[in-house]
Scaffold this active site. Structure first.
Site, mmCIF file in Angstrom:
data_model
loop_
_atom_site.group_PDB
_atom_site.id
_atom_site.type_symbol
_atom_site.label_atom_id
_atom_site.label_comp_id
_atom_site.label_asym_id
_atom_site.label_seq_id
_atom_site.Cartn_x
_atom_site.Cartn_y
_atom_site.Cartn_z
ATOM 1 N N ASP A 1 -39.209 73.950 45.088
ATOM 2 C CA ASP A 1 -40.453 74.386 44.487
ATOM 3 C C ASP A 1 -41.447 73.224 44.627
ATOM 4 O O ASP A 1 -41.068 72.135 45.063
ATOM 5 C CB ASP A 1 -40.196 74.716 43.007
ATOM 6 C CG ASP A 1 -41.460 75.067 42.252
ATOM 7 O OD1 ASP A 1 -42.252 75.881 42.764
ATOM 8 O OD2 ASP A 1 -41.662 74.531 41.152
ATOM 9 N N ASP B 1 -44.891 72.646 42.256
ATOM 10 C CA ASP B 1 -45.381 72.219 40.941
ATOM 11 C C ASP B 1 -44.233 71.896 40.001
ATOM 12 O O ASP B 1 -43.369 72.736 39.748
ATOM 13 C CB ASP B 1 -46.232 73.326 40.312
ATOM 14 C CG ASP B 1 -47.641 73.383 40.868
ATOM 15 O OD1 ASP B 1 -48.390 72.408 40.662
ATOM 16 O OD2 ASP B 1 -47.995 74.398 41.496
ATOM 17 N N ASP C 1 -38.008 73.581 38.644
ATOM 18 C CA ASP C 1 -38.262 72.996 37.324
ATOM 19 C C ASP C 1 -38.569 74.025 36.246
ATOM 20 O O ASP C 1 -38.702 73.659 35.077
ATOM 21 C CB ASP C 1 -39.443 72.019 37.402
ATOM 22 C CG ASP C 1 -40.770 72.758 37.478
ATOM 23 O OD1 ASP C 1 -41.602 72.596 36.568
ATOM 24 O OD2 ASP C 1 -40.966 73.526 38.441
#
Length: 254
Positions: free
Chosen positions: A31, A33, A192
């Site tokens: 990922d 961000d 995250d």
């Protein structure tokens, strides 16, 4: 005003910590961000101020808890539906405007997650395939990757908007497997958010969760392989050393 750092010092003590089921490791999917760079505080600040300006929630600023539960890691289509359930077009216009604000501020404030470049070098040294898989708009994704000096690192960038369904559905990760021509048995994911971890797990891959900003207890609900604080976490390097020693890293995939 910036989203506060979550104390997840206990996060690396969760059970597990192995990637040995991968035989052999050929690809790593990230990922962006919160996984490559700690940008959630910037997103939170932009949403908080812009929603306050238009009188959302009676002009009461959104909380970090609201941001984590309803915004973090989600595609703008879904965010628009949550924030403006009766006016989706207005919601999409709002999220577009917010992304423009984000792109202005991220240029000066972007920071890689600790240990990121050490880990990307480990990946490059073994010739593993790699892709960024994100719900972010293309402009955001390409800007962040460029600012982090990773434009030449990734073999592909897959967007949630490229797929019929964005994260938390597995579609973006399944598309990444197809583009890289690897199978889920040879690939792992780094995420995250609960939305992202759910997507990686649903795609059938061991997914390592980063406790960059989201609480460990929340992330564990999505059933990650294990959690790490950042890319300097000893748990990660123990798992990678184990793969090396078992001969379960396929070198020369470039």
């Amino acid at each position: 005003m910036a989203i506060s750092s979550v104390d997840n010092s206990h996060a690396s003590l969760d059970s597990g910590g192995s990637l040995s089921q991968i035989a052999p490791l050929e690809a790593v999917l990230f990922d962006i961000d919160g996984t490559l760079c700690d940008t959630d505080p910037l997103h939170y600040s932009a949403f908080r101020e812009m929603l306050k300006e238009i009188g959302f929630n009676g002009g009461i600023p959104i909380t970090e808890e609201f941001f984590i539960a309803n915004i973090a890691g989600k595609h703008n289509e879904d965010i628009a539906s949550v924030l403006f359930p009766n006016d989706h077009e207005r919601g999409l216009k709002f999220t577009d405007d917010k992304e423009a604000v984000f792109r202005r501020i991220v240029k000066e404030k972007i920071e890689p997650v600790k240990g990121l470049h050490k880990f990307t070098k480990w990946i490059e040294d073994r010739g593993l395939k790699r892709a960024a898989v994100t719900n972010a708009p293309r402009e955001n994704a390409e800007l962040m990757i460029s600012l982090l000096g990773l434009s030449d690192f990734f073999h592909a960038v897959i967007l949630g908007s490229d797929c019929d369904r964005a994260k938390p559905f597995p579609d973006p990760y399944l598309m990444a497997l197809e583009v890289l021509k690897v199978s889920k048995e040879h690939t792992c994911v780094f995420e995250d958010s609960i939305s992202g971890i759910k997507a990686g797990v649903a795609a059938g891959m061991p997914t390592v969760g980063l406790t960059t900003r989201n609480p460990a207890e929340l992330l564990m609900q999505a059933k990650p392989a294990f959690l790490i604080k950042d890319y300097e976490d000893p748990k990660l390097w123990t798992a990678l050393d184990e793969l090396d020693k078992m001969g379960k890293v396929k070198t020369g995939a470039d």
